[in-house]
Every structure is written in structure tokens, then in C-alpha cells.
Design a protein around this motif. Structure first.
Motif, mmCIF file in Angstrom:
data_model
loop_
_atom_site.group_PDB
_atom_site.id
_atom_site.type_symbol
_atom_site.label_atom_id
_atom_site.label_comp_id
_atom_site.label_asym_id
_atom_site.label_seq_id
_atom_site.Cartn_x
_atom_site.Cartn_y
_atom_site.Cartn_z
ATOM 1 N N ALA A 1 3.115 4.433 -11.194
ATOM 2 C CA ALA A 1 1.711 4.108 -10.940
ATOM 3 C C ALA A 1 1.460 2.623 -11.199
ATOM 4 O O ALA A 1 1.949 2.067 -12.183
ATOM 5 N N ILE A 2 0.705 2.006 -10.294
ATOM 6 C CA ILE A 2 0.385 0.574 -10.396
ATOM 7 C C ILE A 2 -1.126 0.425 -10.281
ATOM 8 O O ILE A 2 -1.710 0.730 -9.229
ATOM 9 N N HIS A 3 -1.767 -0.054 -11.341
ATOM 10 C CA HIS A 3 -3.218 -0.232 -11.302
ATOM 11 C C HIS A 3 -3.557 -1.420 -10.401
ATOM 12 O O HIS A 3 -3.101 -2.531 -10.642
ATOM 13 N N ASN A 4 -4.347 -1.159 -9.360
ATOM 14 C CA ASN A 4 -4.714 -2.190 -8.369
ATOM 15 C C ASN A 4 -6.222 -2.275 -8.205
ATOM 16 O O ASN A 4 -6.768 -1.912 -7.151
ATOM 17 N N PRO A 5 -6.951 -2.752 -9.216
ATOM 18 C CA PRO A 5 -8.409 -2.834 -9.071
ATOM 19 C C PRO A 5 -8.816 -3.816 -7.972
ATOM 20 O O PRO A 5 -8.041 -4.690 -7.590
ATOM 21 N N GLY A 6 -10.024 -3.645 -7.491
ATOM 22 C CA GLY A 6 -10.566 -4.531 -6.457
ATOM 23 C C GLY A 6 -11.330 -3.752 -5.416
ATOM 24 O O GLY A 6 -12.509 -4.004 -5.159
ATOM 25 N N HIS A 7 -10.677 -2.767 -4.782
ATOM 26 C CA HIS A 7 -11.363 -1.876 -3.847
ATOM 27 C C HIS A 7 -12.270 -0.931 -4.633
ATOM 28 O O HIS A 7 -13.420 -0.693 -4.265
ATOM 29 N N THR A 8 -11.723 -0.374 -5.697
ATOM 30 C CA THR A 8 -12.492 0.312 -6.744
ATOM 31 C C THR A 8 -11.896 -0.126 -8.074
ATOM 32 O O THR A 8 -10.768 -0.623 -8.118
ATOM 33 N N PRO A 9 -12.633 0.061 -9.178
ATOM 34 C CA PRO A 9 -12.099 -0.359 -10.479
ATOM 35 C C PRO A 9 -10.804 0.351 -10.857
ATOM 36 O O PRO A 9 -9.958 -0.220 -11.547
ATOM 37 N N GLY A 10 -10.651 1.602 -10.417
ATOM 38 C CA GLY A 10 -9.489 2.382 -10.824
ATOM 39 C C GLY A 10 -8.485 2.650 -9.722
ATOM 40 O O GLY A 10 -7.667 3.563 -9.850
ATOM 41 N N SER A 11 -8.529 1.877 -8.658
ATOM 42 C CA SER A 11 -7.560 2.078 -7.568
ATOM 43 C C SER A 11 -6.131 1.967 -8.083
ATOM 44 O O SER A 11 -5.833 1.146 -8.954
ATOM 45 N N ILE A 12 -5.261 2.796 -7.524
ATOM 46 C CA ILE A 12 -3.894 2.849 -7.999
ATOM 47 C C ILE A 12 -2.942 2.969 -6.809
ATOM 48 O O ILE A 12 -3.270 3.587 -5.802
ATOM 49 N N SER A 13 -1.808 2.298 -6.907
ATOM 50 C CA SER A 13 -0.742 2.433 -5.912
ATOM 51 C C SER A 13 0.433 3.140 -6.575
ATOM 52 O O SER A 13 0.503 3.254 -7.801
ATOM 53 N N PHE A 14 1.351 3.610 -5.743
ATOM 54 C CA PHE A 14 2.522 4.317 -6.261
ATOM 55 C C PHE A 14 3.787 3.781 -5.604
ATOM 56 O O PHE A 14 3.896 3.766 -4.383
ATOM 57 N N LYS A 15 4.740 3.331 -6.424
ATOM 58 C CA LYS A 15 6.045 2.887 -5.937
ATOM 59 C C LYS A 15 7.049 4.006 -6.202
ATOM 60 O O LYS A 15 7.185 4.461 -7.346
ATOM 61 N N LEU A 16 7.724 4.449 -5.161
ATOM 62 C CA LEU A 16 8.706 5.520 -5.306
ATOM 63 C C LEU A 16 10.061 4.915 -5.641
ATOM 64 O O LEU A 16 10.652 4.197 -4.832
ATOM 65 N N GLU A 17 10.526 5.203 -6.850
ATOM 66 C CA GLU A 17 11.761 4.618 -7.379
ATOM 67 C C GLU A 17 12.958 4.927 -6.462
ATOM 68 O O GLU A 17 13.065 6.021 -5.905
ATOM 69 N N ASN A 18 13.827 3.931 -6.331
ATOM 70 C CA ASN A 18 15.060 4.044 -5.539
ATOM 71 C C ASN A 18 14.814 4.248 -4.047
ATOM 72 O O ASN A 18 15.678 4.760 -3.329
ATOM 73 N N THR A 19 13.626 3.858 -3.590
ATOM 74 C CA THR A 19 13.312 3.845 -2.156
ATOM 75 C C THR A 19 12.554 2.555 -1.873
ATOM 76 O O THR A 19 12.069 1.901 -2.804
ATOM 77 N N PRO A 20 12.356 2.207 -0.592
ATOM 78 C CA PRO A 20 11.532 1.045 -0.276
ATOM 79 C C PRO A 20 10.046 1.383 -0.160
ATOM 80 O O PRO A 20 9.262 0.550 0.299
ATOM 81 N N LEU A 21 9.620 2.563 -0.587
ATOM 82 C CA LEU A 21 8.282 3.062 -0.290
ATOM 83 C C LEU A 21 7.254 2.679 -1.345
ATOM 84 O O LEU A 21 7.454 2.875 -2.544
ATOM 85 N N LEU A 22 6.115 2.174 -0.859
ATOM 86 C CA LEU A 22 4.990 1.775 -1.698
ATOM 87 C C LEU A 22 3.713 2.334 -1.080
ATOM 88 O O LEU A 22 3.317 1.936 0.015
ATOM 89 N N PHE A 23 3.073 3.269 -1.766
ATOM 90 C CA PHE A 23 1.837 3.889 -1.289
ATOM 91 C C PHE A 23 0.662 3.101 -1.868
ATOM 92 O O PHE A 23 0.482 3.083 -3.087
ATOM 93 N N THR A 24 -0.128 2.470 -1.010
ATOM 94 C CA THR A 24 -1.114 1.496 -1.493
ATOM 95 C C THR A 24 -2.565 1.956 -1.423
ATOM 96 O O THR A 24 -3.464 1.187 -1.745
ATOM 97 N N GLY A 25 -2.812 3.211 -1.032
ATOM 98 C CA GLY A 25 -4.200 3.647 -0.931
ATOM 99 C C GLY A 25 -4.984 2.699 -0.038
ATOM 100 O O GLY A 25 -4.523 2.327 1.048
ATOM 101 N N ASP A 26 -6.171 2.287 -0.512
ATOM 102 C CA ASP A 26 -6.988 1.347 0.271
ATOM 103 C C ASP A 26 -6.934 -0.066 -0.299
ATOM 104 O O ASP A 26 -7.854 -0.858 -0.106
ATOM 105 N N THR A 27 -5.846 -0.396 -1.003
ATOM 106 C CA THR A 27 -5.707 -1.748 -1.551
ATOM 107 C C THR A 27 -5.102 -2.711 -0.549
ATOM 108 O O THR A 27 -5.602 -3.828 -0.367
ATOM 109 N N LEU A 28 -4.034 -2.307 0.133
ATOM 110 C CA LEU A 28 -3.351 -3.187 1.086
ATOM 111 C C LEU A 28 -3.106 -2.449 2.389
ATOM 112 O O LEU A 28 -2.566 -1.343 2.393
ATOM 113 N N PHE A 29 -3.516 -3.094 3.495
ATOM 114 C CA PHE A 29 -3.364 -2.566 4.850
ATOM 115 C C PHE A 29 -2.596 -3.558 5.715
ATOM 116 O O PHE A 29 -2.464 -4.733 5.349
ATOM 117 N N PRO A 30 -2.144 -3.123 6.900
ATOM 118 C CA PRO A 30 -1.679 -4.115 7.871
ATOM 119 C C PRO A 30 -2.840 -5.066 8.191
ATOM 120 O O PRO A 30 -3.900 -4.612 8.607
#
Length: 206
Positions: free
Chosen positions: A119-148
Motif C-alpha cells: 500500500a502506498i499513501h497517495n493523498p491529493g485526489h482525496t486525503p486517504g487515496s492509496i495505490s498498490f504495488k504488486l511485488e515481483n511484478t511491474p504492476l502498479l494500481f493507482t486508483g484516481d491518482t495517476l492516469f494516462p
């Protein structure tokens, strides 16, 4: 298996994706191939489809990237069906109408079978926004923090543009260029595709 929803896989992991609701929310299921255990990211909408997916894929719990209404519409049905819903303490008040079960710590490592989601705390979009990095993969789930094409919307009362830029710069752009970004809406991108545009985003202010 729900092969029609399979979005990404390797020897250890399956990631399934559904697009639901009126503003096309991405719902992801992260599944451990070794144990069959899975977690669902964002119980956004269309709970019948989500519950079917959960039953087929062995989902044990729901992790919310943040508490905005479009990401939580299916939470009551998920909880009624026995799935534990986790959210950060900072965004928990946004779920007061739909409920939640446990808090996600902003540095927690969530075990999904033999997989580990950081879990990675990514405030800005909301105070408690969180992203998830899946260990041993290139995958990063960013919610509404980072988009194309840039950061998430910061026009909300408790959102802040400078904060989301710092969140992205300090906590997401530290990952390698080939890191795959799986956002809360829209298509995948990579850290390498987005990082060069940071100054443009700062200049335009959104």
C-alpha cells in the motif's frame, strides 16, 4: 475460469478487469495462481457482476483505493455477501453511508495468497487515496491518482493539486519506466510514458 476478464498474467499472478457503472470505473481482481486466493480493488458498481467474478476467482476481501461515490456503490452488496471491505482511515468517513470493516494502513503489505500488495499513501485526489504495488511484478494500481495524461481530479473540496503532484513525484515516479500503471478509469499506461510530462502538468495546473 473467467478468461474473458483476464487482463494480465504471469506464472504467479492473474489480474482480471471489469469496467462498470456510469463513468466506466475499472475494477481489478488480483489472484494468486498458487493458492487461488484473490482480492478485489474498488467495489465500484454493478454488484451482481462483481459478486459473480468474486465467486469464480476466490476473492477474500475488497480493498478501496479511495472513498469517492463512484468507487463504492457495490460496497453494501459485497459486505452483505460476507466480503471484508478495507479503506484508509482518512477516507473512511466517505463510506459512512455504505459501511466498511477494517482500516488500510498507508504502508501495509497485504497478503493475497502468496502475493504481496504494498500500500502506498497517495493523498491529493482525496486525503486517504492509496495505490498498490504488486511485488515481483511491474504492476502498479493507482486508483484516481495517476492516469494516462496526468493526475486525478483535484477540484474537490478536500483535494489539492500540489499534494497530488508531490504524491506522484515522490511515491510513484520512483518506480522504473516499465512499471505498468493500472488506473481507476481508462487504459493502462507506464511510468516511463507519464514521467516526462510532469512539468507540463504542473504548468497547466491540472
Amino acid at each position: 475460469m473467467a478468461t474473458d476478464t483476464l487482463h494480465w498474467s504471469d506464472a504467479d499472478v492473474e489480474v482480471h478487469k471489469l469496467v462498470v457503472g456510469p463513468i466506466d470505473n475499472n475494477v481489478f481482481v488480483v489472484r494468486c495462481k498458487a493458492t487461488g486466493e484473490a482480492a478485489l480493488l474498488d467495489a465500484a458498481n454493478e454488484h451482481e457482476r462483481l459478486l459473480e467474478l468474486c465467486r469464480r476467482l476466490g476473492v477474500k476481501r475488497v480493498l478501496e483505493t479511495h472513498g469517492h461515490w463512484d468507487h463504492i456503490q457495490a460496497v453494501p452488496a459485497m459486505r452483505e455477501a460476507g466480503y471484508e471491505v478495507a479503506v484508509t482511515a482518512l477516507d473512511a468517513p466517505k463510506l459512512k453511508e455504505v459501511g466498511y470493516d477494517v482500516f488500510l494502513d498507508d504502508t501495509e503489505v497485504i497478503e493475497v495468497g502468496r502475493l504481496r500488495l504494498h500500500a502506498i499513501h497517495n493523498p491529493g485526489h482525496t486525503p486517504g487515496s492509496i495505490s498498490f504495488k504488486l511485488e515481483n511484478t511491474p504492476l502498479l494500481f493507482t486508483g484516481d491518482t495517476l492516469f494516462p495524461g496526468g493526475p486525478g481530479n483535484t477540484s474537490f473540496p478536500d483535494a489539492d493539486f500540489d499534494t497530488i503532484i508531490a504524491s506522484i513525484t515522490d511515491k510513484l515516479f520512483v518506480f522504473p519506466d516499465d512499471t505498468i500503471v493500472l488506473p481507476g478509469h481508462g487504459d493502462d499506461t507506464t511510468i516511463g510514458a507519464e514521467r516526462p510530462h510532469l512539468e507540463e502538468w504542473i504548468e497547466r495546473g491540472w
